[in-house]
Enzyme design. Structure first.
Site, PDB file in Angstrom:
ATOM      1  N   ARG A  28       0.821  -1.218   0.000  1.00  0.00           N
ATOM      2  CA  ARG A  28       0.000   0.000   0.000  1.00  0.00           C
ATOM      3  C   ARG A  28       0.855   1.268   0.000  1.00  0.00           C
ATOM      4  O   ARG A  28       0.607   2.181  -0.794  1.00  0.00           O
ATOM      5  CB  ARG A  28      -0.969  -0.023   1.186  1.00  0.00           C
ATOM      6  CG  ARG A  28      -2.092  -1.038   1.027  1.00  0.00           C
ATOM      7  CD  ARG A  28      -2.970  -1.079   2.266  1.00  0.00           C
ATOM      8  NE  ARG A  28      -2.214  -1.480   3.440  1.00  0.00           N
ATOM      9  CZ  ARG A  28      -2.636  -1.328   4.695  1.00  0.00           C
ATOM     10  NH1 ARG A  28      -3.806  -0.742   4.928  1.00  0.00           N
ATOM     11  NH2 ARG A  28      -1.905  -1.742   5.703  1.00  0.00           N
ATOM     12  N   ASN A  46      -6.321  -2.588   1.588  1.00  0.00           N
ATOM     13  CA  ASN A  46      -6.393  -4.048   1.614  1.00  0.00           C
ATOM     14  C   ASN A  46      -7.856  -4.450   1.503  1.00  0.00           C
ATOM     15  O   ASN A  46      -8.731  -3.806   2.081  1.00  0.00           O
ATOM     16  CB  ASN A  46      -5.834  -4.601   2.929  1.00  0.00           C
ATOM     17  CG  ASN A  46      -4.322  -4.530   2.989  1.00  0.00           C
ATOM     18  OD1 ASN A  46      -3.651  -4.444   1.969  1.00  0.00           O
ATOM     19  ND2 ASN A  46      -3.778  -4.573   4.198  1.00  0.00           N
TER      20      ASN A  46
END
Length: 754
Positions: A28, A46
């Site tokens: 990320r 996520n």
């Protein structure tokens, strides 16, 4: 990696989904940085499938092109899908909270401390200076601290530690290597050791046994150059002859104690940090690996290990020119599973360790050190655990969800999900209450983490294994799989082979389809079925299972079959049962076996290498250690109706003029040549050229190399296990593949019926 989606038009808003090992690896923050570089707006989060990204701006096509090319080192991308959606006129890019739902992503394995963290660990100006729990998005614990997915701090053992202001700032800083590093911690807010590093180093230098809490469980450490300390550890751990692994502080130090080629050095330095078997230079305490030519060596895995070596070098207690070498073995008394609980470790290791070092970060999943070797230039796993689990095995096609529970020794379990098979960490032998509890705990944890509900349970054909009893007690449909068929299927599964294949399975023991004691089998495998087209000639096994622990018994049976029973007293007269055994061999109904492993045991006993075994495979390993170059006895074997006999070879081995080394070299060379001959004949008869090579005997590097080489020379395609062990550690994968094929091949109206 695959990618799907229509042509990308810059300026449109894109929804990008990424599946694979993309949680807990800094993916990320990587996406955040990439989006910022191309001045894109949107978000990353996520989700149950992996990572979801939405981006809009003028350079979305550049973003999608770069996405798989610059990924973090621990990330593994399986698939990227891209679709255009309605623009939102967003102004910035953010990392959002994880989305919930049915999980189909996965977590990566624990990774050894990266170089950047090491630099900070020994930088006096760093706030992480000498902190034993330093980590970042590129390294540190993953699988051993995660409780469930998605991989967010609240779902790990780190939820017990509230970030201080400095850690929170790094966690929120896109420019930091710890941006959204879920295990971030520092001396102010993170886990702490119960004892100082100097105490650990002083204990090891002073000849003491020290227990420390590692990544996947407690370890026992002592000075590997101190013979008395190693012997004391053996006595306290009740480990008479089984080899210990050792740890050295740097890859440069490996050459001091062992020989290593480029492939072996690469394994040592990999993020998995396994124990690697290397040819020993024999300059450590002889009690490290008694009677063996190879020694298991590993490099430091966690910051704690690096700090211990740093302190040992700083004490000046070692002779000039010698680097510290420490025994690093699992803290599992009497063959039980690894200890992970602090209170239990203090209680169970009292009387074994002089110093027990705990810390307050919980281990959610125990995982032993992995063990590997290099055979024919490629990695061969011997024990698959920390550093490799839970990386999945990619299957040839998607299959129904199956739970396979393995065997009784070197146990693992496997769960299939789509076209992936997740083989658990090494569980060990299921002959103790603690071992069975760990086995059941692993099933619950892996099933829950993968969010899978298996439709069937696959198990060994043997009715009395603990794993079989577990399957019997469940409410799911059961599929029994013959032991050696499972070994063969494991190779086929990891290589993605679905065509008919020959399989040579050389093993110690497996329950046969006829109820017999099998272990040296030539199989023809097709889809979910197999045919036994050959086997090794049966050997007498006087005393039944006891003969597996006492190789002299198998050797006595061979002497009797050669008409030399009178030599049993002469060769094995020190054994209390030798006199009675001679009479027993003349009785009917003496158990027999086709086991390949028992032949190695017999050869070791006849050559005086080992008459008794204190651990599984000891006789065969000590026999292999004698081999420098192989020799072949022409006409040393007989093949009749698919049955392979080594009677001529054993006649030669019992001759007085054959010494232990020459005999070991002759046995290995002849055994290998005979197996190749056996395979080639079967290939000609069937027209099949692919052959799987599996079973515990293929952990013998000489045997594996020679048979593979012989098959290639004959124009065949040999397939060796590479992603799972050849021994029973790979059994569950084969069981899962066979059971999944059986379920998949059923008519639709029969699915789900018992």
């Amino acid at each position: 990696m695959s990618q799907s989606g229509k042509a990308i038009h810059d300026g449109a808003r894109l929804r990008v989904r990424v599946s694979g090992a993309v949680q807990g690896v800094g993916f990320r923050p990587y996406v955040y940085g990439l989006a910022t570089r191309y001045r894109l707006a949107g978000f990353v989060a996520n989700d149950p499938d992996g990572v979801i990204i939405e981006v809009e701006g003028d350079r979305t096509s550049d973003f999608v092109t770069a996405l798989p090319l610059e990924k973090p080192p621990l990330a593994r991308i399986d698939h990227i899908s891209v679709e255009e959606i309605g623009a939102l006129a967003a102004k910035d890019f953010s990392i959002r909270a994880s989305e919930q739902g049915k999980i189909s992503t996965r977590i990566v394995a624990d990774a050894a401390t990266c170089q950047q963290c090491l630099d900070e660990l020994f930088d006096q100006n760093s706030r992480y200076y000498l902190y034993p729990f330093i980590n970042c998005t590129h390294c540190g614990p993953r699988y051993t601290i995660v409780e469930r997915l998605p991989y967010d701090r609240r779902n790990t053992a780190m939820k017990a530690f509230t970030m201080c202001k400095s850690c929170a700032a790094e966690y929120a800083d896109p420019a930091s290597r710890r941006f959204h590093a879920e295990a971030i911690a520092c001396p102010t807010c993170g886990p702490r050791l119960s004892h100082g590093i100097d105490d650990i180093a002083a204990g090891i230098s002073g000849g003491q046994i020290v227990a420390i809490k590692g990544l996947g469980g407690y370890q026992l450490l002592c000075n590997a150059r101190d013979h008395d300390a190693v012997q004391r550890l053996r006595r306290k751990k009740q480990r008479d002859q089984k080899p210990f692994a050792v740890m050295v502080g740097s890859v440069e130090q490996v050459s001091e104690i062992a020989e290593a080629n480029a492939a072996e050095l690469a394994l040592l330095e990999s993020t998995a940090r396994p124990i690697v078997l290397l040819n020993s230079r024999n300059n450590l305490a002889p009690s490290i690996a008694p009677g063996l030519s190879r020694i298991g060596i590993m490099l430091p895995v966690a910051p704690l290990h690096h700090l211990v070596f740093h302190a040992l070098r700083s004490t000046g207690a070692l002779p000039d020119g010698e680097g510290p070498v420490i025994v690093a073995t699992s803290a599992n008394p009497s063959g039980e599973p690894l200890l992970i609980d602090n209170a239990q470790a203090v209680r169970r290791l009292f009387g074994i360790a002089n110093l027990i070092v705990t810390h307050d970060r919980n281990i959610m999943t125990r995982a032993d050190d992995s063990v590997v070797s290099v055979v024919a230039g490629r990695r061969q796993l011997i024990r698959r655990a920390r550093g490799y689990v839970p990386e999945p095995i990619r299957l040839a096609r998607a299959v129904p969800p199956v739970l396979a529970v393995g065997g009784a020794l070197k146990s693992t379990i496997t769960i299939t999900r789509g076209n992936e098979a997740f083989v658990s960490q090494h569980i060990g032998d299921l002959d103790t209450v603690e071992g069975i509890r760990f086995f059941e705990e692993t099933i619950r944890h892996l099933t829950s983490m993968l969010d899978v509900e298996p439709v069937v349970i696959a198990h060994d054909l043997h009715p009395n294994m603990a794993s079989t009893r577990f399957a019997d007690a469940s409410r799911r449909e059961r599929i029994a799989v013959q032991h050696h068929h499972a070994h063969a299927a494991a190779v086929m599964a990891e290589h993605g082979v679905e065509r008919p294949t020959l399989a040579l399975v050389l093993d110690g023991y497996g329950y046969g389809s006829d109820g017999g004691n099998w272990g040296g089998e030539l199989l023809l495998c097709e889809h979910a079925a197999f045919q036994r087209i050959g086997h090794l000639a049966p050997l007498q096994m006087p005393g039944g299972d006891r003969a597996a622990r006492e190789p002299w018994r198998i050797a006595s049976g061979i002497l009797q079959s050669l008409g030399r029973g009178d030599e049993i007293r002469q060769r094995f007269g020190t054994q209390p049962q030798a006199e009675r055994l001679l009479a027993l061999l003349d009785q009917p109904h003496v158990p027999t076996t086709t086991s390949a492993g028992r032949r190695f045991d017999a050869a070791a006993a006849l050559l005086g290498v080992a008459t008794l075994q204190s651990y599984e495979g000891e006789a065969a390993m000590k026999l292999e250690a004698r081999v420098r170059r192989t020799a072949v006895l022409e006409d040393g074997w007989l093949i009749d109706g698919g049955v392979l006999s080594f009677r001529p070879l054993f006649e030669r081995l019992v001759a007085d003029e054959v010494g232990a080394t020459a005999g070991a070299e002759l046995f290995h060379g002849t055994f290998s040549a005979a197996c190749v001959d056996w395979i080639v004949r079967a290939a000609r008869a069937t027209g099949i050229t692919a052959v799987g090579l599996s079973g515990g005997c293929f952990l013998n590097a000489v045997l594996a190399h020679e048979i593979q080489r012989g098959c290639i020379a004959a124009g065949l395609t040999p397939l060796l296990p590479r992603q799972v062990p050849a021994n029973d550690g790979g059994l569950s994968l084969g069981q899962a593949w066979i059971a999944a094929l059986q379920v998949a091949e059923r008519p639709a109206d029969l699915e789900g019926t018992a």
